[in-house]
Design a protein around this motif. Structure first.
Motif, PDB file in Angstrom:
ATOM      1  N   GLY A 128     -17.998 -27.288  37.455  1.00 54.45           N
ATOM      2  CA  GLY A 128     -17.989 -26.415  36.291  1.00 54.45           C
ATOM      3  C   GLY A 128     -18.557 -25.044  36.516  1.00 54.45           C
ATOM      4  N   GLN A 177     -11.830 -27.828  34.066  1.00 55.14           N
ATOM      5  CA  GLN A 177     -11.323 -29.183  33.811  1.00 55.14           C
ATOM      6  C   GLN A 177      -9.883 -29.200  33.321  1.00 55.14           C
ATOM      7  OE1 GLN A 177     -15.466 -31.482  32.673  1.00 55.14           O
ATOM      8  NE2 GLN A 177     -14.464 -30.368  31.043  1.00 55.14           N
ATOM      9  N   LEU A 213      -7.282 -31.183  35.296  1.00 54.01           N
ATOM     10  CA  LEU A 213      -7.410 -32.628  35.092  1.00 54.01           C
ATOM     11  C   LEU A 213      -6.685 -33.047  33.818  1.00 54.01           C
ATOM     12  CD1 LEU A 213     -11.215 -32.977  35.940  1.00 54.01           C
ATOM     13  CD2 LEU A 213      -9.291 -33.515  37.454  1.00 54.01           C
ATOM     14  N   SER A 257     -14.201 -39.174  31.568  1.00 51.76           N
ATOM     15  CA  SER A 257     -14.497 -38.321  32.718  1.00 51.76           C
ATOM     16  C   SER A 257     -13.386 -38.574  33.731  1.00 51.76           C
ATOM     17  CB  SER A 257     -15.861 -38.667  33.323  1.00 51.76           C
ATOM     18  OG  SER A 257     -16.911 -38.193  32.503  1.00 51.76           O
ATOM     19  N   SER A 287     -12.806 -34.703  30.054  1.00 50.33           N
ATOM     20  CA  SER A 287     -13.994 -34.084  30.620  1.00 50.33           C
ATOM     21  C   SER A 287     -14.157 -34.618  32.040  1.00 50.33           C
ATOM     22  CB  SER A 287     -15.216 -34.399  29.746  1.00 50.33           C
ATOM     23  OG  SER A 287     -16.326 -33.633  30.144  1.00 50.33           O
ATOM     24  N   SER A 288     -15.362 -34.480  32.611  1.00 49.95           N
ATOM     25  CA  SER A 288     -15.599 -35.008  33.956  1.00 49.95           C
ATOM     26  C   SER A 288     -17.093 -35.148  34.182  1.00 49.95           C
ATOM     27  CB  SER A 288     -14.980 -34.093  35.022  1.00 49.95           C
ATOM     28  OG  SER A 288     -15.570 -32.806  34.991  1.00 49.95           O
TER      29      SER A 288
END
Length: 340
Positions: free
Chosen positions: A261, A267, A270, A215, A247-248
């Motif tokens: 989201g 994402q 990132l 994440s 992901s996060s």
């Protein structure tokens, strides 16, 4: 020119395209024994028939109390190997490569009588109170991850993904929000994850890449951001990670700090930042089911692979449909050619 249907190679993993079916829990182990069922077989193999180049088996846990629920897959026993091998072999026969996500839910293990965690901090007021692991228990869990990787290799998987995201155990260790320990696993927040990575690499074949899901951003007040995740990802990279799956979130109740989201590809920035900062391959995931958008992520070199979750839950043949829409060459099963 790179695109969604150009091949991709990392170490010994050769993919026919850059479409990934990401790990998505099915909660379908009816006997609660961690053994994959016919549902899992059909679920994964149909995506191989449907043209995905790379399929990642859902979160598979290293001990019974490491599962989110008792209906999750496990790799704590040799008895769980054959059902997974059956899936891998079938996916291979349709041209897909297969990985497996190895994990422990930590304090998010809903069916464990008493969940375990780095520190005795509950996920929220509705969750069970976890107990803090002893230093020896932490070392023991590293060995359980190692044993699970050994079984995954025996099952014939092409790669392994370590789950260090979504508020599960490894994430709990490297987040200052959830790790308040005073032993060495508290003084060095990435130590647990690094030891798991090193244990996994020691059991994997030389040409097998090791992936890790992280994440890259937390969505609670006081949570870490991209600067901090780049720092801990560098430590994991040094330990042996070959590719990051970006992901996060997942570290706390979403309502506490705004809902992430809400837009397509939220994402991807990132993933791009980590790719550039570490000069390492990355997989992007999160609302990428539009083929034109997914193709652009690859063409713009924001990520090396694109994972399509919800799109593949709706349509096992998403990859074939995407190739058709993008007018890209892909292998269509002979039985389905009249449909395209």
């Amino acid at each position: 020119m790179k695109d969604l249907f150009s091949p991709y190679t990392i170490k010994g993993l050769e993919l026919k395209n850059r479409v990934v079916m990401p790990p998505m829990c099915q909660y379908s182990v009816d006997k609660k024994d961690g053994v994959a069922t016919d549902w899992h077989y059909i679920h994964y193999v149909s995506r191989a028939v449907g043209g995905a180049g790379f399929i990642m088996i859902e979160m598979t846990d290293v001990e019974p109390d490491g599962r989110i629920s008792d209906f999750d897959l496990g790799l704590w026993s040799d008895e769980q190997i054959p059902a997974l091998k059956r899936i891998v072999d079938a996916c291979h026969s349709y041209g897909a490569k297969v990985g497996i996500q190895i994990a422990h839910a930590g304090r998010k293990a809903e069916d464990a009588e008493v969940p375990v965690a780095p520190s005795a901090i509950a996920f929220d007021e509705n969750s069970k109170q976890p107990r803090a692991l002893t230093t020896e228990e932490v070392k023991g869990l590293v060995e359980k991850f190692r044993a699970a990787v050994v079984r995954a290799v025996k099952a014939g998987f092409d790669t392994i993904e370590i789950h260090g995201a979504h508020g599960y155990l490894i994430h709990q260790f490297h987040s200052p929000l959830t790790n308040k320990r005073e032993d060495r696993y508290g003084k060095d927040l990435t130590l647990f994850g690094r030891e798991i990575i090193q244990a996994a690499k020691g059991e994997m074949l030389e040409d097998m890449p090791l992936l890790m899901r992280i994440s890259a951003k937390e969505y609670v007040e006081g949570g870490y951001g991209i600067k901090e995740s780049i720092a801990f990802a560098k430590e994991y990279q040094k330990a042996g990670v070959d590719m990051f799956d970006i992901s996060s979130g997942g570290e706390g109740p979403i309502a506490a700090w705004g809902r992430p989201g809400t837009h397509a590809a939220y994402q991807v920035p990132l993933a791009k930042e980590i790719k550039e900062a570490l000069d390492i391959p990355v997989m992007a995931v999160g609302r990428l089911e539009d083929p034109i958008l997914a193709n652009a992520v690859i063409g713009n070199e924001e990520a090396d692979l694109v994972a399509v979750g919800r799109g593949m839950l709706r349509n096992p043949y998403w990859s074939l449909e995407a190739a058709s829409k993008l007018k890209k060459e892909t292998a269509i099963p002979t039985q389905y050619t009249t449909g395209f």
